[in-house]
Design an enzyme around this catalytic site. Structure first.
Site, PDB file in Angstrom:
ATOM      1  N   HIS A   1     -22.631 -23.686  42.414  1.00  0.00           N
ATOM      2  CA  HIS A   1     -22.304 -25.047  41.742  1.00  0.00           C
ATOM      3  C   HIS A   1     -21.441 -25.766  41.342  1.00  0.00           C
ATOM      4  O   HIS A   1     -20.900 -26.804  40.814  1.00  0.00           O
ATOM      5  CB  HIS A   1     -23.639 -25.400  41.480  1.00  0.00           C
ATOM      6  CG  HIS A   1     -23.540 -24.892  39.882  1.00  0.00           C
ATOM      7  ND1 HIS A   1     -24.344 -23.635  39.664  1.00  0.00           N
ATOM      8  CD2 HIS A   1     -23.934 -25.821  38.424  1.00  0.00           C
ATOM      9  CE1 HIS A   1     -24.223 -23.937  38.314  1.00  0.00           C
ATOM     10  NE2 HIS A   1     -24.333 -24.815  37.387  1.00  0.00           N
TER      11      HIS A   1
HETATM   12  C1  UD1 Z   1     -25.046 -29.803  35.542  1.00  0.00           C
HETATM   13  C2  UD1 Z   1     -23.515 -29.447  34.383  1.00  0.00           C
HETATM   14  C3  UD1 Z   1     -23.108 -28.130  34.212  1.00  0.00           C
HETATM   15  C4  UD1 Z   1     -24.277 -27.110  34.993  1.00  0.00           C
HETATM   16  C5  UD1 Z   1     -25.822 -27.926  35.974  1.00  0.00           C
HETATM   17  C6  UD1 Z   1     -26.373 -26.834  35.711  1.00  0.00           C
HETATM   18  C7  UD1 Z   1     -22.165 -31.114  33.594  1.00  0.00           C
HETATM   19  C8  UD1 Z   1     -20.736 -31.759  33.780  1.00  0.00           C
HETATM   20  N1  UD1 Z   1     -22.867 -30.253  34.114  1.00  0.00           N
HETATM   21  O1  UD1 Z   1     -23.923 -29.529  36.484  1.00  0.00           O
HETATM   22  O2  UD1 Z   1     -22.389 -27.937  32.979  1.00  0.00           O
HETATM   23  O3  UD1 Z   1     -23.886 -25.599  34.779  1.00  0.00           O
HETATM   24  O4  UD1 Z   1     -25.715 -29.150  35.959  1.00  0.00           O
HETATM   25  O5  UD1 Z   1     -27.314 -27.148  36.686  1.00  0.00           O
HETATM   26  O6  UD1 Z   1     -23.165 -31.214  32.456  1.00  0.00           O
HETATM   27  N2  UD1 Z   1     -28.949 -33.630  42.205  1.00  0.00           N
HETATM   28  C9  UD1 Z   1     -29.205 -33.541  42.557  1.00  0.00           C
HETATM   29  N3  UD1 Z   1     -30.793 -33.180  42.273  1.00  0.00           N
HETATM   30  C10 UD1 Z   1     -30.977 -32.940  40.893  1.00  0.00           C
HETATM   31  C11 UD1 Z   1     -29.705 -32.701  40.487  1.00  0.00           C
HETATM   32  C12 UD1 Z   1     -28.698 -32.933  40.937  1.00  0.00           C
HETATM   33  O7  UD1 Z   1     -29.876 -33.560  43.520  1.00  0.00           O
HETATM   34  O8  UD1 Z   1     -32.223 -32.530  40.258  1.00  0.00           O
HETATM   35  C13 UD1 Z   1     -27.408 -33.842  42.649  1.00  0.00           C
HETATM   36  C14 UD1 Z   1     -26.873 -35.275  43.463  1.00  0.00           C
HETATM   37  O9  UD1 Z   1     -26.306 -35.989  43.610  1.00  0.00           O
HETATM   38  C15 UD1 Z   1     -26.164 -35.029  41.150  1.00  0.00           C
HETATM   39  C16 UD1 Z   1     -25.184 -33.459  41.971  1.00  0.00           C
HETATM   40  O10 UD1 Z   1     -26.216 -33.069  42.150  1.00  0.00           O
HETATM   41  O11 UD1 Z   1     -25.143 -35.840  41.928  1.00  0.00           O
HETATM   42  C17 UD1 Z   1     -24.509 -32.844  41.099  1.00  0.00           C
HETATM   43  O12 UD1 Z   1     -25.212 -33.520  39.191  1.00  0.00           O
HETATM   44  P1  UD1 Z   1     -25.083 -33.299  38.368  1.00  0.00           P
HETATM   45  O13 UD1 Z   1     -25.595 -33.567  37.279  1.00  0.00           O
HETATM   46  O14 UD1 Z   1     -24.144 -34.712  37.841  1.00  0.00           O
HETATM   47  O15 UD1 Z   1     -24.204 -31.932  38.270  1.00  0.00           O
HETATM   48  P2  UD1 Z   1     -24.439 -30.193  38.190  1.00  0.00           P
HETATM   49  O16 UD1 Z   1     -23.465 -29.989  38.906  1.00  0.00           O
HETATM   50  O17 UD1 Z   1     -25.344 -30.248  37.824  1.00  0.00           O
END
Ligand code: UD1
Length: 361
Positions: free
Chosen positions: A202
């Site tokens: 991811h």
């Molecule tokens: C974030 C952290 C990463 C960590 C990861 C754990 C940063 C920069 N990155 O990355 O270090 O390893 O979390 O999982 O903070 N989304 C959902 N549902 C959720 C959460 C996310 O649908 O509950 C989707 C959304 O479209 C979101 C995307 O995933 O925009 C990315 O989520 P985001 O929190 O921006 O970054 P991660 O890739 O999860």
């Protein structure tokens, strides 16, 4: 003394759980603030439930958007909370956007900041996590380093005051759940003990680059054919979105024996799948540690790691995104179960950290 604890994502929930519980067990006053960075049931509430954590006092529900937009919203939200509900100390964990937001707000309010999991370095500033962890270490007052390597990296940047070698709180959480791993899960997914691979992928540097993502998919296809083992893939929403955007979903789906699990599984299920796997394939920092603690070999789908101790003891290798390199790494690690000593501590890191914060030790 009143302590704020800011979290927002899966790894912060699993790794701050022992700290939150230690505060509660000591009857200390704490204020749990959730940024809402992760928000789905399976990425958020499921982790609170399985770790028996109290509900956050505040959830900022930051809206979706880019790094700057979301981090900005977190800064505003956390500052608002702390102005109306003041604290004396701030605890943050790790390297996410929620981490840096919590640390920065506290620093601007002249509050002492404790950074749990301080001193990790990938030395790759293109990763958002690396930027976040460097910033947090340099504005924190107390640096809770999980390993000697981390203490060393802090020292190399001139950070020698307020550094505490505490071990990694993930050991506490793994030990907390280890006896509760469900034994029916493997059968439910049609796999046998020691006869499957468990995959997560991811990280932004992999998912947001179609060349890397395609390389990893092609590597998985080689590994699936070579080993003949099923691959269970717990898929993050970010990866699903990018696979669809780049038209790569079909290429992944046709890999023989590969099973996509979406929405992604919870923490207990992840530990269970790791504990019984032939191999763990991942780009997650947390899974590099968890597989190491559980005695299961890991192949990391990255070219660097901020967890070098796992390489040193032989629990983990770096494979990058080249298909042949992924195949070679999987062949090399298959069968190498256990035989190393967990470098992350004794499972009492949460208590140790809270004792230091409260000045009781
Ligand atoms: C974030 C952290 C990463 C960590 C990861 C754990 C940063 C920069 N990155 O990355 O270090 O390893 O979390 O999982 O903070 N989304 C959902 N549902 C959720 C959460 C996310 O649908 O509950 C989707 C959304 O479209 C979101 C995307 O995933 O925009 C990315 O989520 P985001 O929190 O921006 O970054 P991660 O890739 O999860």
């Amino acid at each position: 003394m009143r302590t704020a604890i800011v979290l927002g994502t899966r790894p912060e929930i699993t790794k701050l759980a022992p700290v939150i519980k230690a505060f509660a067990a000591k009857g200390a006053d704490f204020l749990l603030i959730h940024t809402g960075q992760h928000f789905s049931q399976e990425m958020d509430q499921a982790f609170f439930d399985v770790l028996d954590l109290p509900a956050p006092a505040y959830n900022l529900h930051v809206p979706e958007g880019g790094h700057g937009y979301r981090t900005g919203k977190m800064l505003i939200g956390i500052e608002d909370v702390l102005r109306k509900d003041p604290v004396d100390y701030m605890v943050v964990h790790g390297d996410t956007n929620s981490t840096v937001a919590g640390a920065l707000v506290a620093a601007k309010l002249n509050l002492p900041v404790g950074h749990v999991e301080a001193g990790l370095r990938s030395f790759d500033r293109t990763m958002p996590e690396e930027v976040n962890r460097v910033i947090c270490d340099h504005i924190a007052t107390d640096l809770f380093a999980p390993t000697r390597e981390a203490v060393g990296w802090l020292g190399a940047e001139g950070l020698t005051k307020g550094v505490f070698l505490t071990g990694n709180t993930i050991v506490d959480s793994v030990y907390y759940l280890k006896e509760r791993l469900p034994d029916t899960l493997l059968a439910h997914y049609g796999v046998k003990h020691g006869r499957y691979m468990f995959l997560t992928c991811h990280r932004q540097e992999n998912t947001d680059d179609p060349v890397r993502l395609a390389g990893i998919i092609d590597g998985l296809a080689l590994v699936a054919r070579d080993s003949g083992l099923p691959i269970l893939y717990s898929m993050h929403p970010r990866t699903k979105g990018r696979l669809e955007q780049y038209g790569l979903f079909g290429r992944l789906e046709v890999i023989p024996g590969l099973r996509i699990i979406f929405p992604p599984i919870g923490f207990l299920e992840s530990l269970t799948f790791q504990a019984h796997a032939t191999l763990v394939l991942t780009d997650s920092g947390g899974l590099q540690e968890e597989s190491c603690i559980l005695g299961v070999p890991c192949v990391t789908l990255r070219e660097n790691t901020e967890r070098p101790e796992t390489l040193g003891i032989g629990s983990n290798v770096l494979a990058g995104y080249d298909p042949q390199a992924i195949l070679a790494a999987c062949r090399r690690m298959t069968g190498r179960r256990g035989g190393w000593v967990n470098p992350y501590g004794d499972g009492r890191s949460g208590e140790r950290i809270v004792d230091i914060i409260l000045g009781t030790k």
